[in-house]
Design a protein around this motif. Structure first.
Motif, short mmCIF file in Angstrom:
data_model
loop_
_atom_site.label_atom_id
_atom_site.label_comp_id
_atom_site.label_asym_id
_atom_site.label_seq_id
_atom_site.Cartn_x
_atom_site.Cartn_y
_atom_site.Cartn_z
N GLY A 32 -3.85 24.35 -6.96
CA GLY A 32 -5.14 23.79 -7.28
C GLY A 32 -6.16 24.80 -7.76
O GLY A 32 -7.23 24.43 -8.22
N LEU A 33 -5.84 26.09 -7.64
CA LEU A 33 -6.76 27.12 -8.12
C LEU A 33 -6.25 27.69 -9.43
O LEU A 33 -5.08 28.07 -9.54
CB LEU A 33 -6.92 28.25 -7.10
N LEU A 58 -6.44 31.11 4.12
CA LEU A 58 -6.79 32.39 3.52
C LEU A 58 -7.99 32.29 2.57
O LEU A 58 -8.87 33.15 2.60
CB LEU A 58 -5.59 33.04 2.82
N PRO A 59 -8.07 31.26 1.74
CA PRO A 59 -9.25 31.17 0.87
C PRO A 59 -10.57 31.10 1.66
O PRO A 59 -11.57 31.66 1.24
CB PRO A 59 -9.01 29.89 0.07
N CYS A 85 -15.66 32.23 -5.14
CA CYS A 85 -15.17 31.75 -3.83
C CYS A 85 -15.70 30.35 -3.52
O CYS A 85 -14.96 29.51 -3.01
CB CYS A 85 -15.57 32.72 -2.73
N VAL A 86 -16.96 30.11 -3.82
CA VAL A 86 -17.52 28.77 -3.60
C VAL A 86 -16.79 27.75 -4.47
O VAL A 86 -16.42 26.66 -4.00
CB VAL A 86 -19.04 28.76 -3.88
N TRP A 87 -16.56 28.11 -5.72
CA TRP A 87 -15.85 27.21 -6.63
C TRP A 87 -14.43 26.94 -6.13
O TRP A 87 -13.97 25.80 -6.13
CB TRP A 87 -15.85 27.80 -8.04
N TRP A 88 -13.73 27.99 -5.67
CA TRP A 88 -12.36 27.82 -5.16
C TRP A 88 -12.35 26.86 -3.97
O TRP A 88 -11.49 25.99 -3.88
CB TRP A 88 -11.76 29.16 -4.76
#
Length: 141
Positions: A72-73, A2-3, A133-136
Motif C-alpha cells: 500500500g505504500l 514499523l511504520p 510519514c503522515v502520508w504513509w
C-alpha cells in the motif's frame, strides 16, 4: 507496526530539529565569550546522547521499510524517505559536526551564521520526512 514506530521517531526528530533551529542555535550568540568553549562542548556531549540513538533508529527503520515495503505504500516514496534520511546524516557528518568542532575552541559569528544557515537543509529534510510519514500512515489506514 514499523511504520507507526518509524513515524514516531521521525516526528520526535522533527520537534527536536525545530527546537534546535528556531530556539537553541540562535541563542548561541547570547552565551558570551568567557563561557562559550565549555558551553559548546557540553552542548555537543548532551545533544549526541539524545539525537544519536534517535537518528540511528530512524535510519535503520527507513532502510527496513525501503527494503521490505509495506503493501500500500509507493516504493518511490520509501526511497525518497531513505534518501532524505541519508541527506541528514551526510549534512550532519560533513557540515554541522565540523562546524561545532571549530566553534568549540572559540565563538565565531561567521561560523555560527554558517551553522544556523546550513542547518536549514536538515530542518527541511526532516519536515519533508515527517510529511511522508503522515502520508504513509494515512495510506495504511
Amino acid at each position: 507496526m514499523l511504520p507507526v514506530l518509524h513515524a514516531a521517531v521521525t516526528w520526535t526528530l522533527v520537534g527536536l530539529i525545530l527546537t534546535i533551529q528556531l530556539v537553541h542555535y540562535p541563542l548561541f550568540s547570547q552565551v558570551g565569550e568567557p563561557g562559550w568553549p565549555a558551553y559548546e562542548r557540553e552542548h555537543q556531549n548532551r545533544i549526541t546522547w539524545l539525537v544519536g540513538p534517535l537518528m540511528l533508529a530512524e535510519l535503520l527503520s527507513a532502510g527496513w521499510l525501503t527494503l521490505r515495503p509495506p503493501e500500500g505504500l509507493p516504493v518511490w516514496s520509501l526511497w525518497l524517505g531513505l534518501a532524505l534520511a541519508l541527506t541528514i546524516w551526510v549534512s550532519t557528518g560533513l557540515v554541522q559536526s565540523p562546524l561545532h568542532g571549530r566553534l568549540s575552541a572559540t565563538f565565531d559569528a561567521g561560523l555560527h551564521a554558517r551553522l544556523v544557515g546550513s542547518n536549514w537543509l536538515r530542518t527541511a529534510a526532516w519536515l519533508l520526512r515527517g510529511g511522508l510519514c503522515v502520508w504513509w500512515l494515512w495510506l495504511l489506514h
